[in-house]
Design a protein around this motif. Structure first.
Motif, PDB file in Angstrom:
ATOM      1  N   ILE A 114      26.716   1.129  15.366  1.00 27.01           N
ATOM      2  CA  ILE A 114      26.422   1.607  16.736  1.00 27.01           C
ATOM      3  C   ILE A 114      25.986   2.784  16.569  1.00 27.01           C
ATOM      4  O   ILE A 114      26.305   3.768  15.933  1.00 27.01           O
ATOM      5  CB  ILE A 114      27.425   1.421  17.631  1.00 27.01           C
ATOM      6  CG1 ILE A 114      28.672   2.348  17.400  1.00 27.01           C
ATOM      7  CG2 ILE A 114      27.972  -0.314  17.644  1.00 27.01           C
ATOM      8  CD1 ILE A 114      29.641   2.180  18.559  1.00 27.01           C
ATOM      9  N   GLN A 115      24.999   2.974  17.397  1.00 30.10           N
ATOM     10  CA  GLN A 115      24.042   4.368  17.738  1.00 30.10           C
ATOM     11  C   GLN A 115      24.488   5.100  18.700  1.00 30.10           C
ATOM     12  O   GLN A 115      24.171   4.644  19.860  1.00 30.10           O
ATOM     13  CB  GLN A 115      22.582   3.996  17.730  1.00 30.10           C
ATOM     14  CG  GLN A 115      21.936   5.367  17.758  1.00 30.10           C
ATOM     15  CD  GLN A 115      20.282   5.023  18.110  1.00 30.10           C
ATOM     16  OE1 GLN A 115      19.820   4.046  17.701  1.00 30.10           O
ATOM     17  NE2 GLN A 115      19.486   6.034  18.591  1.00 30.10           N
ATOM     18  N   TRP A 116      25.645   5.868  18.726  1.00 36.74           N
ATOM     19  CA  TRP A 116      25.959   6.631  19.789  1.00 36.74           C
ATOM     20  C   TRP A 116      25.060   7.521  20.401  1.00 36.74           C
ATOM     21  O   TRP A 116      24.096   8.004  19.746  1.00 36.74           O
ATOM     22  CB  TRP A 116      27.151   7.437  19.619  1.00 36.74           C
ATOM     23  CG  TRP A 116      28.484   6.750  18.927  1.00 36.74           C
ATOM     24  CD1 TRP A 116      28.775   6.592  17.669  1.00 36.74           C
ATOM     25  CD2 TRP A 116      29.332   6.092  19.751  1.00 36.74           C
ATOM     26  NE1 TRP A 116      29.855   5.925  17.234  1.00 36.74           N
ATOM     27  CE2 TRP A 116      30.348   5.691  18.744  1.00 36.74           C
ATOM     28  CE3 TRP A 116      29.590   6.079  21.095  1.00 36.74           C
ATOM     29  CZ2 TRP A 116      31.382   5.008  19.120  1.00 36.74           C
ATOM     30  CZ3 TRP A 116      30.896   5.421  21.464  1.00 36.74           C
ATOM     31  CH2 TRP A 116      31.754   4.908  20.477  1.00 36.74           C
ATOM     32  N   LEU A 117      24.891   7.485  22.078  1.00 40.75           N
ATOM     33  CA  LEU A 117      24.016   8.322  22.594  1.00 40.75           C
ATOM     34  C   LEU A 117      24.463   9.508  22.684  1.00 40.75           C
ATOM     35  O   LEU A 117      25.769   9.947  23.197  1.00 40.75           O
ATOM     36  CB  LEU A 117      23.716   7.502  23.644  1.00 40.75           C
ATOM     37  CG  LEU A 117      22.968   6.103  23.620  1.00 40.75           C
ATOM     38  CD1 LEU A 117      22.769   5.701  24.985  1.00 40.75           C
ATOM     39  CD2 LEU A 117      21.683   6.308  23.011  1.00 40.75           C
ATOM     40  N   THR A 132      22.411  -0.858  20.820  1.00 43.25           N
ATOM     41  CA  THR A 132      22.557  -1.927  19.340  1.00 43.25           C
ATOM     42  C   THR A 132      21.669  -2.988  20.037  1.00 43.25           C
ATOM     43  O   THR A 132      21.053  -3.256  21.084  1.00 43.25           O
ATOM     44  CB  THR A 132      23.798  -2.299  19.569  1.00 43.25           C
ATOM     45  OG1 THR A 132      24.231  -3.174  18.506  1.00 43.25           O
ATOM     46  CG2 THR A 132      24.494  -3.233  20.960  1.00 43.25           C
ATOM     47  N   TRP A 133      21.787  -4.013  19.015  1.00 42.97           N
ATOM     48  CA  TRP A 133      20.949  -5.322  19.165  1.00 42.97           C
ATOM     49  C   TRP A 133      21.894  -6.247  19.774  1.00 42.97           C
ATOM     50  O   TRP A 133      22.979  -6.343  19.077  1.00 42.97           O
ATOM     51  CB  TRP A 133      20.211  -5.584  17.903  1.00 42.97           C
ATOM     52  CG  TRP A 133      18.977  -4.949  17.482  1.00 42.97           C
ATOM     53  CD1 TRP A 133      18.980  -3.862  16.773  1.00 42.97           C
ATOM     54  CD2 TRP A 133      17.696  -5.236  18.055  1.00 42.97           C
ATOM     55  NE1 TRP A 133      17.748  -3.574  16.568  1.00 42.97           N
ATOM     56  CE2 TRP A 133      16.745  -4.338  17.387  1.00 42.97           C
ATOM     57  CE3 TRP A 133      17.340  -6.153  19.132  1.00 42.97           C
ATOM     58  CZ2 TRP A 133      15.393  -4.246  17.739  1.00 42.97           C
ATOM     59  CZ3 TRP A 133      15.925  -6.150  19.266  1.00 42.97           C
ATOM     60  CH2 TRP A 133      15.052  -5.055  18.705  1.00 42.97           C
ATOM     61  N   VAL A 139      19.656  -2.957  23.652  1.00 48.49           N
ATOM     62  CA  VAL A 139      20.311  -2.588  24.886  1.00 48.49           C
ATOM     63  C   VAL A 139      21.214  -1.448  24.734  1.00 48.49           C
ATOM     64  O   VAL A 139      21.823  -1.255  23.583  1.00 48.49           O
ATOM     65  CB  VAL A 139      21.056  -3.775  25.357  1.00 48.49           C
ATOM     66  CG1 VAL A 139      20.278  -5.282  25.440  1.00 48.49           C
ATOM     67  CG2 VAL A 139      22.370  -4.204  24.140  1.00 48.49           C
ATOM     68  N   ILE A 140      21.604  -0.886  25.824  1.00 51.70           N
ATOM     69  CA  ILE A 140      22.572   0.257  25.976  1.00 51.70           C
ATOM     70  C   ILE A 140      23.886  -0.505  26.320  1.00 51.70           C
ATOM     71  O   ILE A 140      23.957  -1.303  27.395  1.00 51.70           O
ATOM     72  CB  ILE A 140      22.060   1.417  27.018  1.00 51.70           C
ATOM     73  CG1 ILE A 140      20.952   1.967  26.571  1.00 51.70           C
ATOM     74  CG2 ILE A 140      23.238   2.247  27.032  1.00 51.70           C
ATOM     75  CD1 ILE A 140      20.262   2.815  27.604  1.00 51.70           C
ATOM     76  N   LYS A 141      24.789  -0.281  25.766  1.00 53.87           N
ATOM     77  CA  LYS A 141      26.264  -0.549  25.855  1.00 53.87           C
ATOM     78  C   LYS A 141      27.126   0.595  26.192  1.00 53.87           C
ATOM     79  O   LYS A 141      27.128   1.785  25.745  1.00 53.87           O
ATOM     80  CB  LYS A 141      26.805  -1.715  24.819  1.00 53.87           C
ATOM     81  CG  LYS A 141      25.953  -2.951  24.619  1.00 53.87           C
ATOM     82  CD  LYS A 141      26.155  -3.835  25.852  1.00 53.87           C
ATOM     83  CE  LYS A 141      27.500  -4.677  25.508  1.00 53.87           C
ATOM     84  NZ  LYS A 141      27.771  -5.791  26.731  1.00 53.87           N
ATOM     85  N   SER A 516      31.647   9.137  19.598  1.00 53.70           N
ATOM     86  CA  SER A 516      30.461   9.403  20.696  1.00 53.70           C
ATOM     87  C   SER A 516      30.691  11.248  20.734  1.00 53.70           C
ATOM     88  O   SER A 516      31.301  12.032  20.010  1.00 53.70           O
ATOM     89  CB  SER A 516      31.325   8.938  21.881  1.00 53.70           C
ATOM     90  OG  SER A 516      32.422   9.610  22.242  1.00 53.70           O
ATOM     91  N   SER A 517      29.360  11.542  21.159  1.00 52.51           N
ATOM     92  CA  SER A 517      28.962  12.989  21.373  1.00 52.51           C
ATOM     93  C   SER A 517      30.178  13.793  21.524  1.00 52.51           C
ATOM     94  O   SER A 517      30.196  14.973  21.220  1.00 52.51           O
ATOM     95  CB  SER A 517      27.664  13.135  21.927  1.00 52.51           C
ATOM     96  OG  SER A 517      27.982  12.955  23.328  1.00 52.51           O
TER      97      SER A 517
END
Length: 843
Positions: A114-117, A132-133, A139-141, A516-517
């Motif tokens: 997952i690509q953390w924002l 993610t897909w 989409v953003i989850k 997460s950041s």
């Protein structure tokens, strides 16, 4: 038989065949009177014929008996036989591991990235947003709200000028309002590609074309600009104006690279296609300028790219071999406001100009630091470049202390915050503390003295995993429990040396984590030794899990992947058992025990009461600072060998490998292939002494550095322990390999001529003392050039060595995967060693 029939008392030698002897006896009989011959001689001949038939039948039966009954005396066997186990099921009826079920993904765990924002709020406001897909939508989850979903783009294709474009990759802008889309991707080298790029604007639902043949594109932190590289020059694209607004460099060419690495920097230094770094607020761009003018070219012919072509396609790359000219590099900084660049002049701090820039990181809005070393990576200097003042300053000088400086990307920026007792900007780095890699904290940026955060006879792996800006927790993965495991811990900046467990060290485990950041949420991945799983953990929760699995800190929100299907498959199949050991290989030159990590995979239905029965299949890599013996889950070629061929598989991480301290790994400096081969031979002797092992069927297989180690081991062993070897894509002379990797461990050939002579594969007659060996290589290998194997084959010819086989893969690179080659290479390995264990190569 001739000697047995020759009963003469003289010392002459009868070289006749049995038929000749029989004819002479008939001639003697002819001297008897004819009337007696007709009666007595006929009976005698008949008796002799019958006796001969009986003798032949007895001899034939004896040979069959010898072949079917296996003798316990190995030395007395002329034709050792080996019966392979049932390939389908074990004795208790469980299914066996085979090529078919490995290749169809039966044992492959499903893992999710997952690509953390990024966000600027604290942990309390962190909702764990990621992109993610899902169902062909981008989409953003939210990990804290399962029902939250913000669709950024539907579908994996779009229409551009009437053409259907397939999306290869997407990166969201920092404000999540736009998407950078990559399509028409063409592979270049290991990491680099060339592609077309578009920007999708969610508000207007429109696609804007940036350009084609682009090698890199990166969002600015301002979420408006994109830096991209085309024809080795850097450009700026404005998403607001929907056009390219600036050309940052103009000297890009086939010799000058801006913002992207050349071949050797891509392969050995940055391990990516990127040599460009935005400052935190998007005011500056730091980029590497690489001059390859003096680097020699290596030309690779490609034979089967075009079916109709009758001439090979010739591709040349700038490839610096050991001791040859390196690319000249410098770090430049471009100001978005001033539209000007200036160099960091990094080479002036070294005696020679061919220094290496190994890491670049921004440590504030105006400051960027660069790690720079000499070409042999003995000396490391940390430089701080002030983008505002346009100055460069040396802040640290570090000696390798007899080892070397491994290329890393572990430096982590810690911003100042008075509220949390961080008065100045700083950064966390990795340094050897009493010979083991540990976390150290430098603050302010130009500080020469560090705060030691961790220490002990264990190592931190890959630097800082995450930093909690509100609590000063530094999360990291380490070998604190065992060098064959990976567990997650944390230490606080204000309490150095006090290490806290995050994962459960009472159970064996290999863990990794992304955060997460704000470091409140983490995706925890367990890679083994049991079936892998992934879970989302809230580290900010005061709740703890009732059932401990993996984490001992934080609350498990849910499992992202449990791999239930794989768990079910493991119940149906009998996966050969894997046992981890520490082997004592004897004494070193100082009289100390040589203790190495290893594992063995025992075949199904293993019976240690059998005598002289089991073949042993050694697999080795063994490169400096590498590791193969780690407790991850995996079912692959080694398990196939154990299941299908009934062999014991052994993997040994000998001296020179990683995660056991500087002394253990740095022993191989300037002398590659020596200690590594000694340790493989010692392990083979150990296994060969076991009563249930057939010491005439011990083999070694390796790829790349492992292919090199296979040949060096056969060379040193001379057929004493290893009877068979399989070498794939080997280095055979370190003068032929790239400068950055080789000189890190060997210095240059000019400095270490004797070491290079010792380390090359040279004594091929000794290698020829093995029963047989196999060599395989891809002709399109841009990494370990096919030249290595060709020079080795020439030595075999010159020395009349013929007990080997060769398989060449047209146009395949180092992975050997072009045109179905990856299937063939493993089929070939399997069938070759199968024939070896059958004794075919003894004839």
């Amino acid at each position: 038989m001739v000697v047995a029939l020759n009963n003469s008392n003289d010392n002459s030698t009868d070289e006749r065949t049995p038929l000749d002897v029989q004819n002479n006896e008939v001639e003697d009989i002819e001297r008897i009177p004819e009337d007696h011959f007709k009666s007595e001689s006929r009976q005698l001949i008949d008796r002799l014929i019958k006796l001969g038939v009986v003798v032949l039948l007895l001899l034939w039966g004896s040979l069959l008996l010898i072949k079917t009954i296996k003798s316990n005396d190995k030395e007395s066997r002329d034709f050792p036989q080996y019966v392979f186990p049932n390939p389908n099921v074990t004795v208790d009826g469980k299914l066996k591991v085979a090529f078919s079920n490995v290749r169809n993904g039966t044992f492959k765990p499903e893992m999710h990235n997952i690509q953390w924002l990024e966000h600027t709020t604290g942990a309390k406001e962190d909702k764990g947003l990621y992109v993610t897909w899902k169902d062909d939508s981008y989409v953003i989850k939210s990990v804290s709200d399962k029902h939250y979903e913000n669709v950024l783009l539907k579908g994996k294709t779009f229409i551009e000028d009437g053409h259907n474009m397939t999306i290869d990759n997407i990166v969201a802008s920092p404000d999540l309002k736009k998407l950078l889309i990559k399509t028409n991707t063409v592979k270049n080298w290991r990491h680099s590609t060339m592609a077309s790029y578009f920007v999708y604007d969610k508000s207007s639902l429109t696609f804007s074309h940036i350009g084609d043949h682009i090698t890199l594109a990166e969002w600015s932190p301002n979420a408006m600009d994109i830096a991209y590289i085309q024809d080795n020059d850097i450009f700026l694209y404005s998403t607001g104006k929907k056009q390219t607004t600036e050309q940052v460099t103009s000297d890009g060419s086939s010799q000058i690279f801006n913002g992207r690495p050349d071949w050797v920097y891509e392969e050995e230094v940055f391990e990516s296609d990127k040599a460009l770094w935005w400052s935190p607020d998007g005011s500056y761009i730091a980029f590497l300028k690489t001059d390859e003018t003096d680097v020699n070219e290596f030309t690779i012919p490609y034979y089967v790219q075009e079916e109709s072509s009758i001439y090979p396609e010739m591709r040349s790359i700038k490839y610096p071999k050991s001791g040859q000219s390196n690319p000249l590099v410098d770090l430049y900084v471009y100001s978005i406001n001033d539209k000007t660049s200036f160099p960091g002049h990094t080479s002036k701090y070294f005696q020679d100009s061919d220094n290496l820039i190994t890491e670049v990181i921004w440590v504030g809005k105006d400051s960027v630091i660069a790690k720079v070393s000499d070409r042999s990576q003995d000396l490391l200097k940390v430089l701080e470049i002030d983008a505002n003042k346009r100055t460069t300053e040396v802040t640290r000088i570090e000696s390798s202390q007899g080892g070397w400086w491994e290329v890393t990307h572990d430096t982590f920026y810690i911003p100042r915050n008075q509220k949390y007792d961080r008065a100045e900007n700083g950064y966390i780095d990795i340094l050897p503390i009493n010979g083991f890699n540990h976390l150290v904290y430098f603050s302010p940026i130009n500080s020469t003295k560090s705060l030691i955060l961790t220490k002990g006879n264990w190592e931190v792996v890959n630097g800082v995993a995450a930093f909690d800006y509100d609590t000063n927790r530094v999360y990291f993965i380490s070998t604190k429990k065992s060098s064959t495991e990976r567990h997650l811990y944390y230490v606080k900046l204000d309490r150095p040396g006090v290490v806290h467990k995050v994962t459960d060290t009472s159970e064996d485990g290999v863990f990794s984590a992304t955060f997460s950041s704000s470091a409140r949420f983490m995706l925890l991945t367990c890679s083994g030794p049991k079936v892998p799983y992934q879970k989302i953990v809230d580290l900010g929760s005061s709740q703890k899990d009732k059932h401990i699995e993996g984490n001992v800190l934080g609350e498990t929100l849910y499992y992202l992947k449990k791999n239930e299907k794989l768990i079910e498959s493991t119940e149906l199949y009998k996966i050969p058992s894997k046992k981890f050991n520490e082997l004592n290989l004897g004494k070193d030159a100082n009289g100390d025990d040589i203790i190495v990590n290893s594992f063995e995979i025992l075949p199904n239905d293993f019976d240690r009461n059998l005598k002289n029965h089991y073949p042993v299949f050694f697999y080795a890599y063994g490169g400096p600072n590498s590791q193969q013996v780690i407790k991850t889950f995996g079912v692959g070629f080694n398990e196939i060998i154990a299941s299908q061929l009934g062999a014991i598989v052994v993997v040994v991480d000998g001296r020179g490998t990683g995660f056991k301290g500087r002394e253990f790994r740095s022993l191989v400096r300037d002398n590659l292939g020596d200690y590594e081969a000694q340790d493989q031979i010692a392990a083979a002797a150990y296994y060969g002494s076991k009563s249930y092992v057939d010491s005439e069927k011990i083999s070694l297989f390796g790829w790349s550095y492992g292919g090199y180690l296979t040949l060096k081991t056969l060379e040193r062993d001379g057929g004493k322990h290893f009877k068979y070897g399989m070498s794939v894509a080997p280095v055979t002379d370190w003068r032929l390999y790239d400068s950055v990797y080789t000189e890190r461990y060997m210095h240059t050939p000019q400095e270490n001529e004797e070491g290079y002579d010792r380390s090359k594969v040279d004594n091929v007659t000794s290698i020829g003392q093995a029963q047989r060996f196999l060599l395989m290589h891809g002709t399109g290998d841009d990494n370990v050039h096919f030249q290595n194997s060709l020079k080795f084959l020439d030595k075999l010819n010159l020395n009349n060595v013929e007990n080997y086989d060769v398989h060449v893969f047209p146009d395949s690179d180092h992975s050997i995967s072009y045109h179905n080659a990856n299937k063939i290479v493993y089929d070939k390995l399997f069938n070759w060693i199968k024939h070896a264990y059958l004794g075919v190569y003894l004839l």
